[in-house]
Design a protein around this motif. Structure first.
Motif, short mmCIF file in Angstrom:
data_model
loop_
_atom_site.label_atom_id
_atom_site.label_comp_id
_atom_site.label_asym_id
_atom_site.label_seq_id
_atom_site.Cartn_x
_atom_site.Cartn_y
_atom_site.Cartn_z
N ASN A 100 0.80 -1.22 0.00
CA ASN A 100 0.00 0.00 0.00
C ASN A 100 0.84 1.27 0.00
N THR B 31 -9.01 5.55 -2.46
CA THR B 31 -7.94 5.31 -1.49
C THR B 31 -7.02 6.52 -1.46
N GLN B 48 -2.31 5.31 5.08
CA GLN B 48 -3.25 5.18 3.97
C GLN B 48 -4.65 4.95 4.50
N TYR B 50 -8.66 3.85 3.51
CA TYR B 50 -9.54 3.15 2.58
C TYR B 50 -10.81 2.80 3.31
#
Lengths: 114, 114
Positions: A100, B31, B48, B50
């Protein structure tokens, strides 16, 4: 550990000539992607070229091409027919196939001499 | 398509204060990742988001937190600012179930802590 190393802090090239920027990386993954990004003074990261690790053929995008040596974990960028607009910071980056995040090198500042 | 947009473009804060940076992803992307780029360095992954959840986090202290909204936009919050937090903060978005290879970056927010 996944690391990306760019050993050339600065490079210069005469306009219309060819220059090669170096990058090495370290990973134990078998599935991954490698990138070269350009960051001009506008600061936005612009994708120059991308290479999938499973592809043996070196990626090419117009004047930009890479030399991908998987066994040596080397990923260099060749810029042909350099133009003034190519002047920027260039970052080598890696991402695992199922990952990611990007791992970036420290960058190479490219100057194009008219 | 406006691409990835970040606001503000520049910000000056005092040590100890709190700051919120904003990011709107590229149309069709769900994302959002945040990176910190210190002067002369490559970007470092912060985290990150999501589906409104933090999916992965880099090596950053808890002073760094984030949020993702139902429209996929995101905020990065930094508490108790330190001088060392001065950097360019980049946001990157990627498409649904898409690999990181399709990520687009914004122009960043330049944060100066005095």
């Amino acid at each position: 550990a996944q690391t990306v190393t760019q050993s050339q802090p600065e490079m210069s090239v005469q306009e219309a000539e060819t220059v090669t920027l170096s990058c090495t990386y370290d990973t134990s993954e078998s599935d991954y992607y490698l990138f070269w990004y350009k960051q001009p003074p506008s600061r936005q990261m612009i994708l120059v070229i991308r290479q999938e690790a499973y592809k043996q053929q070196n990626a090419t995008e117009n004047r930009f091409s890479v030399n991908f040596q998987k066994a040596a974990k080397s990923f260099s960028l060749k810029i042909s027919d350099s133009q003034l607009g190519d002047a920027a910071m260039y970052f080598c980056a890696y991402t695992p196939g199922r990952g990611n995040q990007f791992y970036f090198g420290t960058g190479t500042s490219l100057t194009v001499i008219p | 398509d406006a691409g990835v947009t970040q606001s503000p473009t520049h910000l000056i804060k005092t040590r100890g204060q709190q700051v919120t940076l904003r990011c709107s992803p590229k149309s069709g992307h769900d994302t959002v990742s945040w990176y910190q780029q210190a002067l002369g360095q490559g970007p470092q992954f912060i985290f990150q988001y999501y589906e409104e959840e933090e999916r992965q986090r880099g090596n950053f202290p808890d002073r760094f937190s984030g949020h993702q909204f139902p429209n996929y936009s995101s905020e990065l919050n930094v508490n108790a600012l330190l001088l060392g937090d001065s950097a360019l903060y980049l946001c990157a978005s990627s498409p649904p179930q898409g690999p990181n290879t399709e990520a687009f970056f914004g122009q960043g927010t330049r944060l100066t802590v005095v």
